[in-house]
Design an enzyme around this catalytic site. Structure first.
Site, PDB file in Angstrom:
ATOM      1  N   CYS A  71       0.898  -1.416  -0.050  1.00 43.65           N
ATOM      2  CA  CYS A  71       0.003  -0.217  -0.014  1.00 43.65           C
ATOM      3  C   CYS A  71       0.947   1.338  -0.094  1.00 43.65           C
ATOM      4  O   CYS A  71       1.671   1.504   0.929  1.00 43.65           O
ATOM      5  CB  CYS A  71      -0.901  -0.100   1.272  1.00 43.65           C
ATOM      6  N   CYS A 196      -5.145   6.164  -3.957  1.00 40.60           N
ATOM      7  CA  CYS A 196      -4.312   4.978  -3.854  1.00 40.60           C
ATOM      8  C   CYS A 196      -2.943   5.297  -4.231  1.00 40.60           C
ATOM      9  O   CYS A 196      -2.660   5.616  -5.374  1.00 40.60           O
ATOM     10  CB  CYS A 196      -4.985   4.004  -4.835  1.00 40.60           C
TER      11      CYS A 196
HETATM   12  N1  LIG Z   1      -6.153  -2.577  -2.112  1.00 37.07           N
HETATM   13  C1  LIG Z   1      -4.630  -2.850  -2.530  1.00 37.07           C
HETATM   14  C2  LIG Z   1      -3.739  -2.349  -1.665  1.00 37.07           C
HETATM   15  C3  LIG Z   1      -3.836  -1.104  -0.933  1.00 37.07           C
HETATM   16  C4  LIG Z   1      -3.283   0.067  -1.712  1.00 37.07           C
HETATM   17  C5  LIG Z   1      -3.346   1.296  -1.372  1.00 37.07           C
HETATM   18  N2  LIG Z   1      -4.454   2.003  -0.829  1.00 37.07           N
HETATM   19  C6  LIG Z   1      -2.218   2.229  -2.039  1.00 37.07           C
HETATM   20  O1  LIG Z   1      -2.458   3.509  -1.418  1.00 37.07           O
HETATM   21  O2  LIG Z   1      -1.400   1.826  -2.670  1.00 37.07           O
HETATM   22  C7  LIG Z   1      -4.632  -4.292  -2.896  1.00 37.07           C
HETATM   23  O3  LIG Z   1      -5.174  -5.119  -2.126  1.00 37.07           O
HETATM   24  O4  LIG Z   1      -4.205  -4.504  -3.821  1.00 37.07           O
END
Ligand SMILES: N[C@@H](CCC[C@H](N)C(=O)O)C(=O)O
Length: 255
Positions: A71, A196
């Site tokens: 993340c 994200c």
């Molecule tokens: N939900 C994603 C992992 C988290 C991504 C995140 N919010 C970021 O900032 O990169 C997954 O399970 O692939």
């Protein structure tokens, strides 16, 4: 048990100092803590733990309670948390599921080094790449009025991606130089989030590949990020994700 709440461009996390190894790593428990009605409410939960080869270790769980891949915003937030805990002063290193990360704090902004990306694949007109987490990147027009939830849901649950899951990013090029607007449907949250970090990085790399720039600003619903990268053939190195990360509040978990 004491917890902290952090947000990085609106991607929010329950943050716990688990150096004493007392946190129960149970899916249902983590899902409830992340629930916005029955818990603290967050897109994910992050544990800071001791590490043998770096300043600390990051464990990341999506709001569905499952441990997941890297993340980017959570990485920036845990760096701010480690700084708050006096683990480092200016520069740090930490281990996460995708390996060793370097990070630094400059004027309140957290700059996080992401893993190298070997190649960007295509799926029709879209791009698919792994920036620590898997990402689908599709350029669209009028992103402001775009149905990110429904279109993201459909791609994430399509035959190709259903089993492993994928994060789905919709991208619009903004006027002016090297600026993108990105909205992301996140796997494991199963909804659009305000930002994200690995998704912003993935979108930025597709732009850098096409336009040969060294850095790009990325606008997300919760603020602004900046991505730097160097391209060598089909691969990318020295990828840095920069942006704010803030402690919002702290509290006590009762049960
Ligand atoms: N939900 C994603 C992992 C988290 C991504 C995140 N919010 C970021 O900032 O990169 C997954 O399970 O692939």
């Amino acid at each position: 048990m004491k917890f902290y709440k952090y947000q990085g461009t609106g991607n929010d996390f329950v943050m716990i100092d688990n150096r004493n190894q007392t946190f129960p790593k149970e899916q249902k428990y983590i899902e409830r803590l992340c629930n916005r009605r029955f818990g603290i409410g967050a897109d994910g939960l992050i544990l800071l733990e001791e590490d043998h080869t770096a300043d600390f270790r990051m464990l990341y769980y999506n709001s569905d309670g499952n441990e997941s891949t890297m993340c980017g915003n959570g990485g920036r937030c845990i760096v701010a948390f480690a700084h708050f805990l006096n683990i480092f002063e200016h520069k740090t290193t930490f281990n996460a599921i995708d390996g060793l990360h370097e990070a630094e704090i400059n004027n309140g902004l957290i700059k996080l080094k992401m893993i190298d990306v070997q190649e960007i694949k295509t799926d029709g007109e879209a791009f698919v790449l792994n920036t620590g987490s898997p990402h689908f990147v599709k350029y669209v027009q009028n992103l402001e009025g775009y149905n990110v939830f429904q279109n993201g849901y459909n791609i994430r649950n399509s035959k190709t991606y259903q089993k492993e899951g994928i994060n789905v990013n919709f991208v619009e090029e903004l006027e002016g130089n090297a600026r993108l607007f990105v909205r992301t449907y996140e796997r494991g949250v199963e909804d659009e989030t305000f930002s994200c970090g690995t998704g912003a990085t993935a979108a930025a790399l597709t732009y850098i590949q096409q336009h040969k720039v060294a850095a790009i600003e990325v606008k997300v619903l919760g603020g602004n990020l900046k991505v730097y990268a160097e391209q060598y053939g089909s691969s990318f190195q020295n990828i840095w994700l920069e942006g704010p990360a803030q402690q919002v509040f702290c509290g006590e978990i009762n049960e």
